[in-house]
Structure formats: structure tokens, C-alpha cells
Design an enzyme around this catalytic site. Structure first.
Site, short mmCIF file in Angstrom:
data_model
loop_
_atom_site.label_atom_id
_atom_site.label_comp_id
_atom_site.label_asym_id
_atom_site.label_seq_id
_atom_site.Cartn_x
_atom_site.Cartn_y
_atom_site.Cartn_z
N HIS A 207 24.95 29.54 -62.12
CA HIS A 207 24.62 30.96 -62.21
C HIS A 207 23.28 31.21 -61.54
O HIS A 207 22.33 30.46 -61.74
CB HIS A 207 24.56 31.37 -63.69
N ASP A 319 30.35 42.26 -66.68
CA ASP A 319 29.09 41.76 -67.21
C ASP A 319 28.43 42.83 -68.08
O ASP A 319 29.09 43.75 -68.53
CB ASP A 319 28.19 41.31 -66.06
N HIS A 320 27.17 42.70 -68.27
CA HIS A 320 26.46 43.55 -69.23
C HIS A 320 26.89 45.01 -69.15
O HIS A 320 27.06 45.55 -68.06
CB HIS A 320 24.94 43.49 -68.97
#
Length: 360
Positions: A207, A319-320
Site C-alpha cells: 500500500h 475506500d474511506h
């Protein structure tokens, strides 16, 4: 493409597997054993129990995020060989229960940072925000205290109180470390584990650093296209790949995310993707927006089209997300509420369906 959802595990996530199962297009969850310290071998019985809990709901679990890398490995310190051996044992046990991809990071000491966990937006939602000046003028201890107060019931991964007790010692260990030394330590790790990844058919997906800016004097070495290329070149195996995180890489203004997808995805080196949008406030500051293109600074259609054009068959997760519809920490960790990520997943799934049908 397989649509997945981040789930922190039993007792670690207020969102249930039953709720995730109801999101259209959802094939499985991406999970972990958050209480397992870096450097130890994960017990097989814990892995089996985690797998059984997920599959009992009709969801798959093929990606683990994360099996954390011990600081001794990143530092090239004495004891790294024992930690690497435990990592390989964990890989073998995960493979036994059908895990096909491991997302991990090489970020020194601190996995991520934001200035605000709950930044209020005009529409009444709130989101995570990064303000460079704020971070430059706060100590890691004070930031950890801020997170502990704001995140309520859940410890934030990478900012656990026990870890913060040794933060100054950990930061000091990196003083004077050159990028060349850090990359050499990364190569040592990769050369040890990748032969096992090939044998077990586990895709290793590093990542990028989040945010892609130096903080607290720590090196940030996976923040751009060139850094990713250098990391992948450390070991040419196709099992040495990347988690393409649009939010982490996209937080570096001017980054061409679709081009990265086409380059690395075209080589089969993107194994996993975190897809989120963000809106820049200036060259360094941003907040995490709703997923659709018009709400942020990243072209989500172009990003997803690039994935489609290279024939991406790996795992994607929204994602977020923002906290919306009166969500609180009782219904999700900061950035990991249920509703906005579910909306993001269906938006991304809809883009993918349109592209699939457009090619037929």
C-alpha cells in the site's frame, strides 16, 4: 473485478456482516486480526474462526489487510530474520484457508495521519481531512491523544496507546536513514517472502504511503509512480505487486492515477485497489469527499475505465467514506461508516456495469 468491503472483525467493527451482505454487488470482505502484533505468527485457529464467521454469511474472504511488517524489518535491525520467518508462517496458514492476497505497507512507524477525523461539510456530513500546517505543528503524542478522544470506542490502527508510549524511540531509530538503505531493507524482505508467495499463490500488494508527504521527519518512499516502479523492480515476480490506492496516491497533486492503473495494471502488478475520491483545498490540504467525480478532485470514471481497459480481475473496495445520515462512532470508525461506503460501492459497481455492457 471483485467488489469487497473493509470489515475490521468481530468485536472490532460496529457494522455487521449481515449488513455488508445486503450491499448490491458485494462479493466479500477484506479483514484482518487487528489484535495480532507485528512480527508474530498468526494462530491457525484464529484464522479459521475468522474465515468461518465470514463465509457463514455467504460472503468470501480472499484478501487480508493487513499483516503488518515489524519495524525491525523496515530498519534492517537484528531480529528481522525471526520476524520474517513468522511472516512466512502466517502466509502459509492464510493460504490454507483460501487467502489469495495480502495488503501490507512499508510506512515507517506511523501508517497514516489526518488532522481531522470528523470535519464538517456544508451538506451536514463529516469526513476526514488533512491540513499540512496542523500536522507540522503537532507532536505525534498530541495527535494520538486527539484521535483517542475523537474515535470514541475504537483504537485507531497504527495509533494504539501502547504503541504511542514508544513513539519517540521509534522515530529516533529512523534518524539519518537514507532512501537507499530503506529500499535495501525492503528488498531483503521481498527476496525472503516472494518465493513463498509464488509457491502459495498469494499476491503481495504493498500500500502506498498515506499521506504522500513527509511527517514527523519520517521518510516517505512509496508516494508516486516512480516510487512504485522502483519498489516493483526490487523483485520482478508478478506476485510482488501493489494496492493501488487512489486516495493515497491522488493526494499528491497532479498525480495521474489512470496512467498508473494502465501502466502497472497492464503488467498485472495491481492486485488490489482502494478507490476513493478527495477534494483539494490547496496544493497540500484535502478532505475525503463522496465517491462520484463531481464531488472531488479525482476523475473516478477515468480511473475505473483504466481498470476496465486493462482487464483488472483483482479486488476493489470503496475506500474511506463520509459519515452521513447521523452516523456516529457507534456505527463506524472514522472514515469507515456503513452508508457512504455502501453508496460508493454501488456507484463504482454501476460504472463497471456500464463499461462491461458498453463493450458487448
Amino acid at each position: 473485478m471483485k467488489m469487497t468491503f473493509r470489515w475490521f472483525g468481530e468485536g472490532q467493527d460496529p457494522i455487521s456482516l449481515r449488513e455488508i451482505r445486503q450491499i448490491p454487488g458485494m462479493s466479500g470482505v477484506v479483514t484482518s486480526l487487528l489484535d495480532m502484533p507485528a512480527g508474530v505468527a498468526w494462530p491457525e485457529e484464529r484464522i479459521k474462526a475468522m474465515k468461518d464467521a465470514v463465509t457463514a454469511t455467504g460472503l468470501a474472504v480472499e484478501v487480508i489487510e493487513s499483516v503488518n511488517i515489524h519495524e525491525d524489518i523496515k530498519l534492517g535491525a537484528p531480529g528481522r530474520d525471526e520476524k520474517i520467518e513468522n511472516y512466512i508462517i502466517t502466509m502459509e496458514r492464510l493460504a490454507k484457508y483460501g487467502i489469495k492476497c495480502i495488503c501490507y505497507n512499508m510506512m515507517p512507524v506511523i501508517d497514516w495521519a489526518r488532522s481531522h477525523l470528523y470535519y464538517d461539510l456544508p451538506d451536514g456530513s463529516n469526513t476526514m481531512r488533512y491540513q499540512a500546517e496542523f500536522i507540522a505543528n503537532i507532536s505525534p503524542e498530541a495527535l494520538a491523544d486527539r484521535y483517542a478522544k475523537e474515535s470514541d470506542a475504537y483504537e485507531m490502527p497504527g495509533w494504539e496507546p501502547e504503541r504511542m508510549k514508544k513513539i519517540n524511540e521509534a522515530l529516533a531509530a529512523y534518524e539519518g536513514m537514507t532512501p537507499e538503505t530503506f529500499y535495501a531493507n525492503m528488498k531483503y524482505f521481498l527476496d525472503a517472502i516472494i518465493p513463498h508467495a509464488e509457491k502459495l499463490d498469494i499476491k503481495m500488494a504493498v500500500h502506498p504511503d498515506d499521506p504522500p508527504q513527509p511527517i514527523f521527519g519520517l521518510p516517505k518512499l512509496i508516494i508516486s509512480r516512480d516510487n512504485i516502479r522502483r519498489y516493483l523492480d526490487l523483485n520482478p515476480s508478478k506476485h510482488n505487486g501493489v494496492t493501488l490506492c487512489t486516495g493515497s496516491l491522488g493526494a499528491r497533486k497532479g498525480a495521474d492515477i489512470p496512467a498508473m492503473v494502465r501502466e502497472f495494471g497492464g503488467e498485472g502488478r495491481i492486485h488490489f485497489a482502494h478507490v476513493r475520491n478527495l477534494r483539494f483545498e490547496n496544493d497540500t490540504d484535502f478532505y475525503e469527499s463522496a465517491h462520484p467525480t463531481s464531488y472531488g478532485s479525482l476523475d473516478m470514471y477515468a480511473i475505473m475505465k483504466a481498470f476496465h481497459d486493462v482487464g483488472f480481475k483483482g479486488w476493489i473496495r470503496p475506500d474511506h467514506g463520509r459519515m452521513i445520515w447521523d452516523e456516529t462512532t457507534k456505527k463506524g470508525r472514522p472514515g469507515y461508516g456503513l452508508y457512504d461506503r455502501a453508496l460508493g460501492a454501488t456507484y463504482l459497481f454501476g460504472l463497471w456495469e456500464a463499461m462491461e455492457r458498453g463493450t458487448k
